[in-house]
Design a protein around this motif. Sequence first.
Motif, short mmCIF file in Angstrom:
data_model
loop_
_atom_site.label_atom_id
_atom_site.label_comp_id
_atom_site.label_asym_id
_atom_site.label_seq_id
_atom_site.Cartn_x
_atom_site.Cartn_y
_atom_site.Cartn_z
N ASP A 191 -10.18 4.89 -3.50
CA ASP A 191 -8.81 4.65 -3.95
C ASP A 191 -8.37 3.23 -3.64
O ASP A 191 -7.83 2.52 -4.49
CB ASP A 191 -7.85 5.63 -3.28
N ARG A 192 -8.60 2.82 -2.39
CA ARG A 192 -8.16 1.48 -2.00
C ARG A 192 -8.97 0.41 -2.74
O ARG A 192 -8.44 -0.63 -3.11
CB ARG A 192 -8.28 1.32 -0.48
N LEU A 239 -0.57 4.65 -1.76
CA LEU A 239 -1.76 5.38 -1.35
C LEU A 239 -1.36 6.57 -0.49
O LEU A 239 -0.88 6.41 0.64
CB LEU A 239 -2.72 4.46 -0.58
N ALA A 290 1.22 9.13 -5.32
CA ALA A 290 0.09 8.22 -5.44
C ALA A 290 -0.52 8.30 -6.84
O ALA A 290 -0.87 7.28 -7.45
CB ALA A 290 -0.97 8.54 -4.39
N GLN A 294 0.82 -1.22 0.00
CA GLN A 294 0.00 0.00 0.00
C GLN A 294 0.86 1.27 0.00
O GLN A 294 0.39 2.33 0.39
CB GLN A 294 -0.91 0.00 1.23
N TRP A 324 -7.52 0.12 -6.16
CA TRP A 324 -6.22 -0.56 -6.12
C TRP A 324 -6.40 -2.08 -6.00
O TRP A 324 -5.71 -2.85 -6.66
CB TRP A 324 -5.39 -0.02 -4.96
N CYS A 363 -8.86 7.89 -9.97
CA CYS A 363 -8.24 7.95 -8.63
C CYS A 363 -6.97 8.79 -8.66
O CYS A 363 -6.64 9.47 -7.68
CB CYS A 363 -7.93 6.54 -8.12
#
Length: 911
Positions: free
Chosen positions: A344-345, A63, A380, A60, A348, A368
Amino acid sequence: MRGRRQEREVLEGLVHAARAGRSAALVVHGEPGIGKSALLGVLADAPGCRVVRAAGVESQMELAFAGLHELCRPLLDGLDRLPEPQAHALGTAFGLRSGGPPDRFLIGLAALSLLADAAREQPLVCLVDDAQWLDQASVQALTFVARRLAAESVALVVAVRTGTAERPWAGLPRLAVRGLPDGEAGELLAFAVTGALDPRVRHRILAETHGNPLALLELPRLYSAAELAFGPQPGDVATLIGRMEEGFRRRLGLLPDPCRLLLAVAAAEPLGDVALLWRAAESLGVGPGAAGPAQEAGLMELRDTVRFRHPLVRSVAYRSATASARRAAHRALADATDPEQDPDRRAWHRAQAATGPDEAVAAELERCAGDALAHGGLAAAAAFLERAAVLTPDAAVRVRRELDAARALMNAGSFDAARDLLTVTAYEPPTALQRARLDVLRAQLEFASERGNEALPLLVAAARRLEPLDLELALDCHLDALTAALFAGRLAPGGGAAEVARAARRARMPARPRPGDLLLQAMAALYADGYVAAVPSLARAAAAFDDSDLSLEEGVRFLWLAAVVGNDLWDERAWDRMTDRHLRLVREAGALSALPLALNTRVFVDLFAGDLAAAAALVEEIGAVTEAVEAPLPPYGAVGLAAFRGREEEAAPLLAAALKESTARGAGIGVSLVHWAQAMLCNGLGRYREACQDGRLAAAHPEEMAVGTWGLAELIEAAVRAGERETAAAAVGQLTEMTRASGTDWALGVAARSEAQLLDGGAAEDRYREAIDRLGRTAVRTELARAQLLYGEWLRRAGRRLEARDQLRTAYDALTAMGVEAFAGRAHRELSATGETVRKRSDDTRHDLTAQELHIARLAAEGLTNPEIGAELFISPRTVEWHLRKVFAKLGISARRELRDVRGPTLSSPS
């Protein structure tokens, strides 16, 4: 905790200091498994303190602000107590509020204020583990916080692996965690091995593990009974970390399939959100009982959050899963993630679950990326765009996204990553325009990372290639080339600025030119036709940037150059406005690659205004910023500050290093700046022959703008005093030609001051009085004080001592108040020569105050509150309060209102 007494004492000392009201930051570094996480665990239950935690997660890292959000999440109930700009910036960064791109440094200040606010009720301990896997935006914010902790009752402890990941934390206090001593290592190995251990094998394990605690605990699990008795078999994993990973892999292999799948899902989910984990697991048909074997094996805990025994366990759990299992884990997490709360997550995870090109997912990632830019997350945005490109089926769209990702990386200051991406992109650009854009980005990247002369021919060639394909891009590239010519100056390759100007003038102009197009025309005219002919077009271009509503890209990219034009036109107020506006735009965009330049440019406005305290604060900020950028500028602002201060013992090594660095980079403007600084320094110290030599070198290259005219002024003063009147007269001729074309009070005032030094009698006096009158109408207070000094010196030599004293005393008081020490010393000597007894201000309290304390005291005297002062200086209100207590003690006062009554130059503002 065997063998960790000293390390524990250091950490416990931090907590003790926080309880006593003193803040501190500490970077704990060492190899994997050495015990960093265990040491942080010592502070997890620090008595009398509130503890907040965060940890980086490898999957991650892209992010923006994920790590900072995790650390601050328990404290967000205090968000509304922050000043509104800070609350808005932090809320926007965390996706809690909507709005434009927040100022990256305002986010850091907001985080600092949030921690300080929480620490008012109870000392706060902040623990950040695995910082090598934090996202870049969080690293920048946390390093900002760490360097500004002072009196907030906060202890910040960051654990990071030894290696390149340590670089952003450079300069902070450090604690190296090394292997256990032999005795404690042997005890730990004996604890881990339940059966007999051959002494020779024991010795070998101890030698190979170098006291690494995790290795000592895990390697015995890896070896069979025979291996423990007779030694590992040939062909074992070579490295210590590899052996530990292999040990975890074997242990994971013994777990049931549902348990391994659950571990893979947990490893792919960085927040440790137990509810999210179970929602994802349920969609995969994995029930609550699946966690039992992993918990019994000591590999994972499920409490309020999901915790792995060690980051290596998380890494192995993820990597040892099959590709299809990893995709299934990400797909389940994407389905379980709220698209409104965490888009966003979710995007992803969808990208990681994709089995091949997928334009729908790629488009979602691109959206995003736009959101990430709005939150100041350039890195990001680059990650989203890069992943989107991988999933893009159409070649042209794929290359566009790769180029956009590279530009985002460049603007974020990640120059090496941008180069790597452009290397990949070079193999597949399908259109002539995209190939030209690739060449432009390469050239811009070279210039952004070096600010030297190697980018110049690349930019010229790229601009020519773009002209038939995209005129606006071509014109912007020509302007970049002229900017590069300005920096390269005397060290420019080939025909230098004149050749670049000719190429720019051949380009076709649009029917409705943009501000940047006007600036291009003006710069080309300057380099091709000379200053006098270019003044009208320079003035139009400066006005266009000063008055227009600029796009964010226009402002970030070119506004600083328009500000330089304002300075070259001797328009100090436009120079002030445009440098301030450029700095604000750069901060709002989070464009770290442009921030050092914006700060360095702004320093000189404060220096000429006589506000050396503000300039010193900016120079300090530049130092913090350049630590976050891969290739910082030479220390232009620090060079200017050294010249104005006039402290030779401090200036000499700095100027020598800056000259060496500028020469190595091919930055001719840096070379000229150092010669100007040395000329000014020597003029203040009365070493006129040295000043004359450096002034001549500084003024020799007018294509370097601004610096060349500053050099002329120093050269004239030095040459007159050194008896080189012909040199001075020639320089006056050059200067007056320019100043008459400009026509501002600053220009004409400096011209009058310069001409007066070559005249006698009433003519000289008239010109000195004109200089003082004109410069008195401007904001360039140092220029005025120096004119008064020169006039006072002239009056003394004319035998008019009483009149000389008035001018010299005025100059001395002003120069001393501003901190222009070498010229103040010269004024002191001249006053003494008039027969006046002048007590040097060495006993002045002002010199007992640090630059930061002086700045804070002045702002407080002007009526600013502690939060307002903190917002201006990027420190917390509690630190402001702490500094003011020290100011009060040094000044012998007890209340804030008394600051306004402090007499003399102690707190007086040059304005």
